[in-house]
Scaffold this motif. Structure first.
Motif, short mmCIF file in Angstrom:
data_model
loop_
_atom_site.label_atom_id
_atom_site.label_comp_id
_atom_site.label_asym_id
_atom_site.label_seq_id
_atom_site.Cartn_x
_atom_site.Cartn_y
_atom_site.Cartn_z
N ALA A 48 -42.11 32.38 2.91
CA ALA A 48 -43.50 32.64 2.53
C ALA A 48 -44.35 31.64 3.30
O ALA A 48 -44.10 30.44 3.25
N PHE A 49 -45.34 32.14 4.02
CA PHE A 49 -46.23 31.28 4.80
C PHE A 49 -47.54 31.12 4.04
O PHE A 49 -48.28 32.10 3.87
N VAL A 50 -47.82 29.91 3.57
CA VAL A 50 -48.98 29.65 2.72
C VAL A 50 -50.11 29.06 3.56
O VAL A 50 -49.94 28.05 4.23
N GLN A 51 -51.26 29.72 3.52
CA GLN A 51 -52.46 29.23 4.20
C GLN A 51 -53.18 28.27 3.24
O GLN A 51 -53.49 28.63 2.11
N ASN A 52 -53.40 27.05 3.69
CA ASN A 52 -53.95 26.01 2.81
C ASN A 52 -55.38 25.66 3.18
O ASN A 52 -55.62 24.77 3.99
N HIS A 54 -54.08 32.07 0.64
CA HIS A 54 -53.40 33.32 1.01
C HIS A 54 -51.95 33.07 1.43
O HIS A 54 -51.60 31.98 1.88
N VAL A 55 -51.12 34.10 1.29
CA VAL A 55 -49.69 34.00 1.63
C VAL A 55 -49.29 35.22 2.45
O VAL A 55 -49.69 36.34 2.15
N ALA A 56 -48.49 34.98 3.50
CA ALA A 56 -47.88 36.06 4.27
C ALA A 56 -46.37 36.03 4.02
O ALA A 56 -45.75 34.98 4.19
N ILE A 57 -45.81 37.15 3.60
CA ILE A 57 -44.38 37.25 3.32
C ILE A 57 -43.78 38.30 4.24
O ILE A 57 -44.16 39.47 4.17
N PRO A 58 -42.84 37.92 5.11
CA PRO A 58 -42.23 38.87 6.03
C PRO A 58 -41.42 39.94 5.28
O PRO A 58 -41.09 39.75 4.11
N PRO A 59 -41.10 41.05 5.95
CA PRO A 59 -40.36 42.13 5.29
C PRO A 59 -39.03 41.72 4.67
O PRO A 59 -38.62 42.28 3.65
#
Length: 241
Positions: free
Chosen positions: A229-233, A219-224
């Protein structure tokens, strides 16, 4: 502030993905271990129904789910058996959202059946006209598109990318930039975040770069502001992933 709330899903094993209707009144959750989709009231958080296998279409090992209220359709992937990740599927199911009626299945594989592609995630492309959904084939190492045909009231499917040549083993999640010029896809083995240029159309993605991450990129979280991009590994803590 956010408050945690438990909503019971009776007879739902291996709950996977959830989507919410455009009016924020209905949610749908896939149950990969019990071959069904649970429908709920998003205002009261109560279960209102289920969608299961029918004679016309088979909802088997459902994982990914995408909802398009504009065409009254839900797409659900047929992935793998939840207990041992085997018996991989090769289809997506097409469901009428307003009635919960399973209409058909579409094969997302060029191989002879059973192809074992394990389509895992499906996402509608924002603002696409006609509606287009992107599918990741987890074991098939490929990206497919389902394009809505208003005359047939169904989708045409096609492969749009082979991820194997650029270390894209086990492709999983799909994301889009707000300006719809970039598509981001994670792959778990080895871990990568792949950046595609889709300014020429989502059916013709061009790889810009593949960014190495830890194994199991998921999963990835991308701020506005879209600067990071924060990648969950982690992919089920499987070896190498």
């Amino acid at each position: 502030p956010y408050r945690m709330k438990v909503v019971a899903l009776p007879n739902c094993l291996a709950g996977e993905d959830a989507v919410v209707s455009d009016d924020n009144k209905t949610w749908y959750v896939t149950c990969m271990g019990t071959n069904k989709v649970v429908i709920g009231n998003a205002v009261t958080d109560t279960v209102t129904g289920t969608i299961a296998s029918t004679d016309k279409a088979f909802i088997k090992y459902p994982h990914g789910i995408a909802l398009h209220n504009g065409i009254d359709r839900i797409l659900v992937t047929t992935t793998v058996r939840a207990s041992d990740l085997k018996d991989a599927g090769e289809t997506i199911s097409v469901i009428e959202a307003s009635t919960g009626k399973a209409l058909s299945t579409l094969k997302v594989s060029k191989k002879a059946s059973p192809g074992g592609e394990a389509p895992v995630e499906v996402v509608f492309v924002p603002h696409s006209d006609p509606p287009v959904a992107i599918i990741t084939n987890m074991f098939g190492n490929s990206l497919w598109a389902a394009v809505w045909d208003p005359t047939k009231k169904n989708f045409d499917v096609q492969e749009i990318a082979d991820t194997a040549p650029f270390s894209g083993g086990v492709p999983l999640e799909i994301y889009f930039s707000k300006n719809m010029k970039r598509m981001y896809v994670t792959s778990a083995n080895p871990g990568h975040l792949h950046v595609f240029d889709i300014s020429g159309g989502v059916l013709k993605p061009k790889l810009v770069k593949s960014i190495a991450t830890a194994g199991g990129a998921h999963h990835v979280a991308i701020p506005p502001d879209e600067k990071l991009a924060f990648v969950q590994n982690s992919f089920l803590n499987l070896p190498g992933m």
